[in-house]
Design a protein around this motif. Structure first.
Motif, PDB file in Angstrom:
ATOM      1  N   ILE A 130       0.831  -1.208   0.000  1.00 55.45           N
ATOM      2  CA  ILE A 130       0.000   0.000   0.000  1.00 55.45           C
ATOM      3  C   ILE A 130       0.860   1.250   0.000  1.00 55.45           C
ATOM      4  CG2 ILE A 130      -1.656   1.310   1.387  1.00 55.45           C
ATOM      5  CD1 ILE A 130      -2.820  -1.385   2.292  1.00 55.45           C
ATOM      6  N   THR A 131       1.949   1.207   0.758  1.00 51.44           N
ATOM      7  CA  THR A 131       2.863   2.354   0.813  1.00 51.44           C
ATOM      8  C   THR A 131       3.460   2.644  -0.556  1.00 51.44           C
ATOM      9  OG1 THR A 131       3.402   1.769   3.100  1.00 51.44           O
ATOM     10  CG2 THR A 131       4.903   3.265   1.974  1.00 51.44           C
ATOM     11  N   ILE A 132       3.620   1.622  -1.367  1.00 51.87           N
ATOM     12  CA  ILE A 132       4.168   1.825  -2.710  1.00 51.87           C
ATOM     13  C   ILE A 132       3.075   2.261  -3.686  1.00 51.87           C
ATOM     14  CG2 ILE A 132       5.236   0.638  -4.671  1.00 51.87           C
ATOM     15  CD1 ILE A 132       6.720  -1.116  -2.676  1.00 51.87           C
ATOM     16  N   ILE A 133       1.879   1.613  -3.602  1.00 50.61           N
ATOM     17  CA  ILE A 133       0.820   1.866  -4.586  1.00 50.61           C
ATOM     18  C   ILE A 133       0.261   3.285  -4.468  1.00 50.61           C
ATOM     19  CG2 ILE A 133      -1.546   1.245  -5.197  1.00 50.61           C
ATOM     20  CD1 ILE A 133      -0.843  -1.643  -4.751  1.00 50.61           C
ATOM     21  N   LEU A 134      -0.007   3.749  -3.231  1.00 48.23           N
ATOM     22  CA  LEU A 134      -0.631   5.060  -3.067  1.00 48.23           C
ATOM     23  C   LEU A 134       0.233   6.207  -3.609  1.00 48.23           C
ATOM     24  CD1 LEU A 134      -2.389   4.746   0.420  1.00 48.23           C
ATOM     25  CD2 LEU A 134      -3.416   4.668  -1.858  1.00 48.23           C
ATOM     26  N   PRO A 135       1.494   6.322  -3.215  1.00 52.87           N
ATOM     27  CA  PRO A 135       2.313   7.394  -3.803  1.00 52.87           C
ATOM     28  C   PRO A 135       2.488   7.231  -5.319  1.00 52.87           C
ATOM     29  CG  PRO A 135       3.350   6.534  -1.816  1.00 52.87           C
ATOM     30  CD  PRO A 135       2.236   5.612  -2.162  1.00 52.87           C
ATOM     31  N   LEU A 136       2.590   5.974  -5.768  1.00 51.89           N
ATOM     32  CA  LEU A 136       2.752   5.745  -7.202  1.00 51.89           C
ATOM     33  C   LEU A 136       1.509   6.205  -7.964  1.00 51.89           C
ATOM     34  CD1 LEU A 136       4.474   4.551  -9.466  1.00 51.89           C
ATOM     35  CD2 LEU A 136       3.394   2.341  -9.033  1.00 51.89           C
ATOM     36  N   MET A 155       1.414   9.203 -10.739  1.00 45.84           N
ATOM     37  CA  MET A 155       0.920   8.948 -12.093  1.00 45.84           C
ATOM     38  C   MET A 155      -0.249   9.865 -12.435  1.00 45.84           C
ATOM     39  SD  MET A 155       1.167   4.803 -12.420  1.00 45.84           S
ATOM     40  CE  MET A 155       0.647   4.853 -14.129  1.00 45.84           C
ATOM     41  N   ASN A 156      -1.140  10.105 -11.463  1.00 48.86           N
ATOM     42  CA  ASN A 156      -2.256  11.021 -11.684  1.00 48.86           C
ATOM     43  C   ASN A 156      -1.750  12.423 -12.004  1.00 48.86           C
ATOM     44  OD1 ASN A 156      -5.239  11.756 -11.372  1.00 48.86           O
ATOM     45  ND2 ASN A 156      -4.283  13.119  -9.875  1.00 48.86           N
ATOM     46  N   GLN A 157      -0.734  12.878 -11.256  1.00 54.78           N
ATOM     47  CA  GLN A 157      -0.166  14.205 -11.503  1.00 54.78           C
ATOM     48  C   GLN A 157       0.524  14.266 -12.861  1.00 54.78           C
ATOM     49  OE1 GLN A 157      -2.027  15.640  -8.929  1.00 54.78           O
ATOM     50  NE2 GLN A 157      -0.369  17.119  -9.189  1.00 54.78           N
ATOM     51  N   ILE A 158       1.161  13.179 -13.230  1.00 56.71           N
ATOM     52  CA  ILE A 158       1.836  13.148 -14.533  1.00 56.71           C
ATOM     53  C   ILE A 158       0.818  13.256 -15.662  1.00 56.71           C
ATOM     54  CG2 ILE A 158       3.146  11.667 -16.096  1.00 56.71           C
ATOM     55  CD1 ILE A 158       4.683  10.639 -13.680  1.00 56.71           C
ATOM     56  N   PHE A 159      -0.257  12.457 -15.580  1.00 56.73           N
ATOM     57  CA  PHE A 159      -1.277  12.498 -16.629  1.00 56.73           C
ATOM     58  C   PHE A 159      -1.968  13.859 -16.666  1.00 56.73           C
ATOM     59  CE2 PHE A 159      -1.143   7.786 -16.486  1.00 56.73           C
ATOM     60  CZ  PHE A 159      -0.988   7.564 -17.846  1.00 56.73           C
ATOM     61  N   TYR A 160      -2.282  14.411 -15.485  1.00 55.45           N
ATOM     62  CA  TYR A 160      -2.923  15.728 -15.438  1.00 55.45           C
ATOM     63  C   TYR A 160      -2.019  16.781 -16.076  1.00 55.45           C
ATOM     64  CZ  TYR A 160      -5.209  19.907 -13.611  1.00 55.45           C
ATOM     65  OH  TYR A 160      -5.828  21.113 -13.500  1.00 55.45           O
ATOM     66  N   GLY A 161      -0.763  16.771 -15.693  1.00 50.40           N
ATOM     67  CA  GLY A 161       0.171  17.727 -16.276  1.00 50.40           C
ATOM     68  C   GLY A 161       0.322  17.546 -17.771  1.00 50.40           C
ATOM     69  N   VAL A 197      -8.634   8.343 -16.663  1.00 50.69           N
ATOM     70  CA  VAL A 197      -7.312   7.838 -16.266  1.00 50.69           C
ATOM     71  C   VAL A 197      -7.321   7.462 -14.786  1.00 50.69           C
ATOM     72  CG1 VAL A 197      -4.872   8.425 -15.993  1.00 50.69           C
ATOM     73  CG2 VAL A 197      -6.103   9.118 -18.060  1.00 50.69           C
ATOM     74  N   GLN A 198      -7.961   8.307 -13.962  1.00 50.30           N
ATOM     75  CA  GLN A 198      -8.033   8.019 -12.531  1.00 50.30           C
ATOM     76  C   GLN A 198      -8.800   6.727 -12.263  1.00 50.30           C
ATOM     77  OE1 GLN A 198      -9.757  11.629 -11.001  1.00 50.30           O
ATOM     78  NE2 GLN A 198      -7.748  12.596 -10.633  1.00 50.30           N
ATOM     79  N   ASP A 199      -9.915   6.559 -13.003  1.00 55.30           N
ATOM     80  CA  ASP A 199     -10.677   5.309 -12.848  1.00 55.30           C
ATOM     81  C   ASP A 199      -9.818   4.102 -13.209  1.00 55.30           C
ATOM     82  OD1 ASP A 199     -12.865   6.754 -12.045  1.00 55.30           O
ATOM     83  OD2 ASP A 199     -13.815   6.780 -14.034  1.00 55.30           O
ATOM     84  N   PHE A 200      -9.043   4.263 -14.280  1.00 54.02           N
ATOM     85  CA  PHE A 200      -8.146   3.177 -14.686  1.00 54.02           C
ATOM     86  C   PHE A 200      -7.080   2.913 -13.620  1.00 54.02           C
ATOM     87  CE2 PHE A 200      -4.132   1.931 -16.727  1.00 54.02           C
ATOM     88  CZ  PHE A 200      -4.508   0.707 -17.266  1.00 54.02           C
ATOM     89  N   LEU A 201      -6.553   4.016 -13.059  1.00 56.05           N
ATOM     90  CA  LEU A 201      -5.543   3.858 -12.011  1.00 56.05           C
ATOM     91  C   LEU A 201      -6.134   3.207 -10.763  1.00 56.05           C
ATOM     92  CD1 LEU A 201      -3.575   7.254 -12.259  1.00 56.05           C
ATOM     93  CD2 LEU A 201      -2.807   4.994 -12.988  1.00 56.05           C
ATOM     94  N   LYS A 202      -7.371   3.604 -10.411  1.00 55.11           N
ATOM     95  CA  LYS A 202      -8.014   2.993  -9.251  1.00 55.11           C
ATOM     96  C   LYS A 202      -8.246   1.507  -9.477  1.00 55.11           C
ATOM     97  CE  LYS A 202     -10.400   7.203  -7.750  1.00 55.11           C
ATOM     98  NZ  LYS A 202     -11.725   7.862  -7.628  1.00 55.11           N
ATOM     99  N   LEU A 203      -8.731   1.191 -10.697  1.00 57.72           N
ATOM    100  CA  LEU A 203      -8.967  -0.219 -11.025  1.00 57.72           C
ATOM    101  C   LEU A 203      -7.657  -1.007 -10.971  1.00 57.72           C
ATOM    102  CD1 LEU A 203     -11.102  -2.276 -11.902  1.00 57.72           C
ATOM    103  CD2 LEU A 203     -10.548  -1.714 -14.284  1.00 57.72           C
ATOM    104  N   SER A 204      -6.597  -0.403 -11.510  1.00 60.61           N
ATOM    105  CA  SER A 204      -5.288  -1.063 -11.471  1.00 60.61           C
ATOM    106  C   SER A 204      -4.800  -1.237 -10.045  1.00 60.61           C
ATOM    107  CB  SER A 204      -4.267  -0.253 -12.283  1.00 60.61           C
ATOM    108  OG  SER A 204      -4.667  -0.136 -13.625  1.00 60.61           O
ATOM    109  N   ALA A 205      -5.027  -0.196  -9.208  1.00 55.84           N
ATOM    110  CA  ALA A 205      -4.582  -0.277  -7.817  1.00 55.84           C
ATOM    111  C   ALA A 205      -5.327  -1.372  -7.058  1.00 55.84           C
ATOM    112  CB  ALA A 205      -4.767   1.069  -7.122  1.00 55.84           C
TER     113      ALA A 205
END
Length: 464
Positions: free
Chosen positions: A17-23, A27-33, A159-167
């Motif tokens: 969890i410590t790895i997935i949450l920051p990751l 990734m969300n910030q990267i896609f948003y930017g 993208v966030q939905d995809f990231l949540k699903l992946s997480a």
């Protein structure tokens, strides 16, 4: 919570969890930017193109052309004068208040050739606005291209939905892997813990299964070795008490029986009486030796056995031992020979207790005499830079190779049936080994049945 598999599983899950949450956040910030940067570049490019077209005096009806082009491309565009007059607009309408707010943003970035900023109108809609300078009929203004952030937010949401699903998928996969890993790692530990408890209860036949060559496998082998050693010690302890009982009972029986015969006068001749007295003396001596040996071993086990260390000439001790044991050898028509290969007196000096070293050598030589029917006993010494080797070799009956690892154990006899015939307490070689180890030395043995036995004592030399 005291189970190791639960602790290990929670630790792995926490790490996951410590790895997935920051990751996920990164990734969300990267896609948003990325999406915002793309929108900014697109609006900047269009505003620059529209500005170049409007500033080109050779093009007629420039504002109308730009307005039509923006409508065709479904692009939100606004051309404003510095005083807030709307020169052209496409797919977009703006209130006077919003126009003033937008001009303030543009003027705050007046030092740049263009302005890119986020803009929120009075309806609460947010846009990325990019402005470029234009000049219409000697009047300064700005052409502004808008890109709705709503579409970007929708893309980011996907993208966030995809990231949540992946997480979530990664988390469930991690839980499965964690369960498998914790079971695989903890099961051997649980098995070893159960085995250790069984060993602690005295079930020394317990063994753990060794499946790997890593640290867990090494630990399992160590537990198995411990169980084997404890089993061996337990067997030795039982044999020790059985042997002690036998060794004490036998001479006591002789002493009691023959003393009773003498006390009651049940002897016919003086010769028979002397024979009984001789048996009593022999058994009393045997009992004394046994008690002395047991006392020495007890002191060694408790670390209270003191040696008087001094410089000792090993040549002199060997010569004394040969002299003391020569008469026993002659009784059996045996020859004792000492071969000295030490170069000088200094080469034969060791640090030790002379009486105990003499005791060791007498024990080995007398054993050689006991088990040798014909031939000779040879003692010889060899020296190198670090130690002195003393070898005692006989031409006796020898021993089987599988017996050699056990001959230094207490009361161990190669042939139980001949123990009384050859005498001894069965403790001599055990005492010899411990005495040599107290001198920081080692003792080795080689033997061949029918050819003889050779004991090798290795003692460290005194180094200047």
């Amino acid at each position: 919570m005291n189970r190791i598999d639960i602790k290990l599983g929670l630790t792995i899950l926490l790490l996951l969890i410590t790895i997935i949450l920051p990751l996920g956040f990164v990734m969300n910030q990267i896609f948003y930017g990325f999406y915002v940067s793309q929108a900014q570049e697109e609006t900047h490019m269009l505003s620059s193109q529209y500005a170049n077209l409007i500033n080109d005096s050779t093009v007629e009806n420039r504002l109308e052309v730009v307005e039509v082009a923006a409508k065709i491309s479904n692009q939100k565009m606004l051309a404003l004068s510095d005083q807030g007059e709307v020169w052209a607009q496409s797919n977009f309408s703006m209130s006077h208040h919003d126009t003033g707010y937008l001009l303030n943003l543009i003027h705050s970035a007046d030092s740049q050739h263009y302005m890119t900023n986020s803009f929120e109108d009075s309806d609460g809609k947010t846009y990325i606005a990019t402005a470029s300078h234009i000049n219409v009929n000697n009047s300064k203004g700005h052409v502004i291209v808008f890109s709705s952030l709503e579409s970007i937010i929708q893309s980011i949401k996907k993208v966030q939905d995809f990231l949540k699903l992946s997480a979530i998928g990664s988390l469930f996969l991690g839980i499965g892997l964690t369960y498998f890993i914790t079971k695989k790692l903890s099961q051997p530990l649980v098995s070893m813990e159960k085995a250790a408890r069984q060993i602690a209860k005295g079930n020394y036949n317990t063994r753990t299964i060794q499946k790997s060559g890593d640290e867990l496998g090494s630990l399992a082998r160590a537990i198995n070795d411990l169980a084997f050693s404890l089993q061996r010690v337990n067997e030795q302890r039982r044999e020790f008490f059985a042997n002690i009982s036998h060794e004490l009972r036998t001479p006591m029986t002789y002493l009691k029986g023959y003393s009773k015969v003498l006390r009651e006068g049940r002897w016919k001749t003086e010769e028979e009486r002397n024979q009984y007295l001789e048996i009593i003396d022999h058994e009393a001596t045997r009992l004394t030796y046994l008690v002395d040996d047991l006392f020495d071993l007890a002191q060694m086990d408790e670390g209270r056995f003191n040696l008087e260390h001094k410089k000792v000439n090993i040549n002199e001790i060997i010569k004394l031992v040969v002299k003391k044991t020569a008469y026993k050898a002659l009784d059996q028509n045996l020859n004792i020979e000492y071969l000295c290969e030490l170069s000088d007196k200094e080469d034969s000096i060791v640090l030790g207790d002379p009486l105990r070293l003499e005791q060791v050598l007498i024990n080995l030589v007398e054993n050689a005499i006991k088990y040798t029917k014909e031939g000779s006993i040879t003692i010889y010494t060899v020296s190198n830079d670090e130690n002195i080797k003393i070898k005692v070799r006989d031409t006796g009956i020898g021993m089987e190779e599988e017996e050699l690892p056990y001959i230094f154990e207490r009361f161990y006899r190669v042939e139980k049936s001949r123990s009384r015939a050859f005498g001894g307490t069965g403790l001599g070689l055990s005492i010899v080994k411990q005495l040599i180890e107290l001198h920081n030395g080692t003792i080795e043995v080689e033997s061949t049945v029918g050819e003889g036995t050779e004991f090798t004592i290795i003692l460290p030399k005194i180094l200047d």
